[in-house]
Design a protein around this motif. Sequence first.
Motif, PDB file in Angstrom:
ATOM      1  N   GLU A   1       0.830  -1.205   0.000  1.00 47.04           N
ATOM      2  CA  GLU A   1       0.000   0.000   0.000  1.00 47.04           C
ATOM      3  C   GLU A   1       0.869   1.262   0.000  1.00 47.04           C
ATOM      4  OE1 GLU A   1      -2.158  -3.452   1.204  1.00 47.04           O
ATOM      5  OE2 GLU A   1      -0.322  -2.574   2.084  1.00 47.04           O
ATOM      6  N   ALA A   2       1.938   1.237   0.798  1.00 40.41           N
ATOM      7  CA  ALA A   2       2.817   2.410   0.850  1.00 40.41           C
ATOM      8  C   ALA A   2       3.529   2.615  -0.480  1.00 40.41           C
ATOM      9  CB  ALA A   2       3.827   2.250   1.980  1.00 40.41           C
ATOM     10  N   MET A   3       3.970   1.519  -1.091  1.00 39.94           N
ATOM     11  CA  MET A   3       4.624   1.638  -2.384  1.00 39.94           C
ATOM     12  C   MET A   3       3.646   2.137  -3.439  1.00 39.94           C
ATOM     13  SD  MET A   3       7.130   1.507  -4.444  1.00 39.94           S
ATOM     14  CE  MET A   3       8.460   0.770  -3.499  1.00 39.94           C
ATOM     15  N   ALA A   4       2.425   1.596  -3.439  1.00 37.53           N
ATOM     16  CA  ALA A   4       1.419   2.049  -4.408  1.00 37.53           C
ATOM     17  C   ALA A   4       1.139   3.540  -4.246  1.00 37.53           C
ATOM     18  CB  ALA A   4       0.133   1.247  -4.241  1.00 37.53           C
ATOM     19  N   GLY A   5       1.104   4.001  -2.995  1.00 39.87           N
ATOM     20  CA  GLY A   5       0.887   5.420  -2.753  1.00 39.87           C
ATOM     21  C   GLY A   5       1.982   6.273  -3.375  1.00 39.87           C
ATOM     22  N   ARG A   6       3.209   5.822  -3.306  1.00 44.04           N
ATOM     23  CA  ARG A   6       4.320   6.577  -3.908  1.00 44.04           C
ATOM     24  C   ARG A   6       4.216   6.590  -5.430  1.00 44.04           C
ATOM     25  NH1 ARG A   6       9.891   6.292  -0.840  1.00 44.04           N
ATOM     26  NH2 ARG A   6       9.207   6.397   1.323  1.00 44.04           N
ATOM     27  N   LEU A   7       3.696   5.495  -5.985  1.00 43.61           N
ATOM     28  CA  LEU A   7       3.660   5.366  -7.439  1.00 43.61           C
ATOM     29  C   LEU A   7       2.487   6.107  -8.069  1.00 43.61           C
ATOM     30  CD1 LEU A   7       4.641   1.601  -7.739  1.00 43.61           C
ATOM     31  CD2 LEU A   7       6.100   3.604  -8.114  1.00 43.61           C
ATOM     32  N   THR A   8       1.688   6.749  -7.267  1.00 36.19           N
ATOM     33  CA  THR A   8       0.612   7.595  -7.818  1.00 36.19           C
ATOM     34  C   THR A   8       1.160   8.939  -8.296  1.00 36.19           C
ATOM     35  OG1 THR A   8       0.090   8.432  -5.603  1.00 36.19           O
ATOM     36  CG2 THR A   8      -1.171   6.522  -6.397  1.00 36.19           C
TER      37      THR A   8
ATOM     38  N   TRP B   1      11.594   7.861 -13.138  1.00 36.73           N
ATOM     39  CA  TRP B   1      10.375   7.950 -12.324  1.00 36.73           C
ATOM     40  C   TRP B   1      10.402   6.912 -11.206  1.00 36.73           C
ATOM     41  CZ3 TRP B   1       5.922   4.451 -12.762  1.00 36.73           C
ATOM     42  CH2 TRP B   1       4.848   4.841 -11.947  1.00 36.73           C
ATOM     43  N   LEU B   2      10.793   5.667 -11.527  1.00 36.94           N
ATOM     44  CA  LEU B   2      10.865   4.631 -10.498  1.00 36.94           C
ATOM     45  C   LEU B   2      11.968   4.928  -9.483  1.00 36.94           C
ATOM     46  CD1 LEU B   2      10.256   1.411 -12.605  1.00 36.94           C
ATOM     47  CD2 LEU B   2       8.733   2.406 -10.897  1.00 36.94           C
ATOM     48  N   ARG B   3      13.016   5.602  -9.922  1.00 38.09           N
ATOM     49  CA  ARG B   3      14.067   5.994  -8.977  1.00 38.09           C
ATOM     50  C   ARG B   3      13.545   7.055  -8.016  1.00 38.09           C
ATOM     51  NH1 ARG B   3      17.346  10.263  -8.925  1.00 38.09           N
ATOM     52  NH2 ARG B   3      16.822  10.819 -11.078  1.00 38.09           N
ATOM     53  N   LYS B   4      12.849   8.044  -8.546  1.00 39.19           N
ATOM     54  CA  LYS B   4      12.369   9.141  -7.712  1.00 39.19           C
ATOM     55  C   LYS B   4      11.173   8.718  -6.857  1.00 39.19           C
ATOM     56  CE  LYS B   4      13.739  12.752 -11.017  1.00 39.19           C
ATOM     57  NZ  LYS B   4      13.226  13.779 -11.953  1.00 39.19           N
ATOM     58  N   ALA B   5      10.200   8.082  -7.477  1.00 39.74           N
ATOM     59  CA  ALA B   5       8.966   7.754  -6.756  1.00 39.74           C
ATOM     60  C   ALA B   5       9.087   6.472  -5.942  1.00 39.74           C
ATOM     61  CB  ALA B   5       7.807   7.628  -7.754  1.00 39.74           C
TER      62      ALA B   5
ATOM     63  N   GLY C   1      -0.494   1.042 -13.631  1.00 40.75           N
ATOM     64  CA  GLY C   1      -1.351   1.086 -12.454  1.00 40.75           C
ATOM     65  C   GLY C   1      -0.510   0.912 -11.205  1.00 40.75           C
ATOM     66  N   ALA C   2      -0.710   1.811 -10.255  1.00 46.34           N
ATOM     67  CA  ALA C   2       0.136   1.846  -9.063  1.00 46.34           C
ATOM     68  C   ALA C   2       0.078   0.538  -8.277  1.00 46.34           C
ATOM     69  CB  ALA C   2      -0.275   3.019  -8.171  1.00 46.34           C
ATOM     70  N   ASP C   3      -1.107  -0.038  -8.143  1.00 49.38           N
ATOM     71  CA  ASP C   3      -1.237  -1.250  -7.326  1.00 49.38           C
ATOM     72  C   ASP C   3      -0.517  -2.435  -7.964  1.00 49.38           C
ATOM     73  OD1 ASP C   3      -2.558  -2.613  -4.962  1.00 49.38           O
ATOM     74  OD2 ASP C   3      -3.318  -3.829  -6.615  1.00 49.38           O
ATOM     75  N   LYS C   4      -0.738  -2.648  -9.261  1.00 50.71           N
ATOM     76  CA  LYS C   4      -0.088  -3.769  -9.946  1.00 50.71           C
ATOM     77  C   LYS C   4       1.429  -3.603  -9.947  1.00 50.71           C
ATOM     78  CE  LYS C   4      -3.828  -5.198 -13.047  1.00 50.71           C
ATOM     79  NZ  LYS C   4      -4.229  -5.384 -14.464  1.00 50.71           N
TER      80      LYS C   4
END
Length: 407
Positions: free
Chosen positions: A270-277, A288-292, A313-316
Amino acid sequence: MKIVHVIGAGPAGLMAAERLAGGGVRVVVHEAMPSVARKFLMAGRGGLNLTHSEPMEGFLSRYGEATTVVSGWLERFSPTRLIGWVEGLGQPAFTGSSGRIFPKAMKASPLLRAWLWRLADLGVEVRTRSRWVGRRDGGWVFAGPNGETIEKADAVVLALGGASWPRLGSDGAWTEELRGAGVEVAQFKPSNVGFDVAWSEVLIERFAGEPLKTIGLSHGGQSVRGDLMLTRYGLEGGAVYALSAALRDAIQRDGSAELVVDLRPDLSIEAMAGRLTKPRGKDSVTNWLRKAGGLSPAAVGLLREIPGAIPEGADKLARRIKAVRLTLKGVQGLERAISSAGGVKLDQVTDDLMLKALPGVFVAGEMLDWEAPTGGYLLQASFASGVVAAEGVLDWLGLAGQGATPS
């Protein structure tokens, strides 16, 4: 004065020699290589991890099927006693953030020099280029620069090592001699070793030699955290070594093994998905994956090894980052392994590590059929087995209680 020959000058053999000399016997140490403790010195190049501060219950669980036997060794020579022994040699120790314990000098060479001086003061004779080749006429035959010699002994400690890193002296050549004497020896298998993965050419060219820091690994219900190194052939490093026994056995049984990599074990899905939004904007996927997501380029490269595009999609995507599934196709050989499983089966020795088939002959170290991960567990048990074997010799010779256990 009783004379005891110790064959093998690694940590187990030298520890046995010290305890024996302190117990009032004459000790001769034989080492086939031109210098002693070569594997010990190699292990210390990146920081000599002596033992671990983990509570004993968890510590003992690292020895798998050999836990009951090894626990007896550690009762005789515990991590606390090992630290005291190291500091008694003038080498202060410290505990790192991971719980692993090192000498402050970090290297093995200052500790080994101090140890050899102590052994010399105790009267221990060390003979290098002295290779044990068998037994004859009631004696022990050694080949050296000047030919063969036959030595008589009141007892013998064998500390010849397993079969890993053979160029450093542990070649397992002793197995046939002991089998011929009626000792059951299990086939050697690589332990603390790297594994083969069928990487893409892109990953090999861009990321071979790159580390993955503080990741999580899971296999067969076991989970660990640590670091990995991506290599041209696959994976190596402390985290995978901690699972190497289970992974090796699965590959030998099934032909492959699944390893699940958590690239951010400090974050929940959940925390990772939140960052990926966070919107990607004009950033490349890698940036983007480095920063987020806090992923290194090598970690993103690993994500791309999974068939199909990086999921949208952030969750996947968070679930993929938290569970990268790799198929391990093979195991590196003994020549690249840090240690080995196999050797003299534990039911072939007494509690004092005397061979039941050869009274007066004791065994210590990696010659015995046990294994442990790096992180201090392997070296701790090797030292402790040397103490147990030496005290077994003293008891066999009627000298029990003389001298003191190294501490």
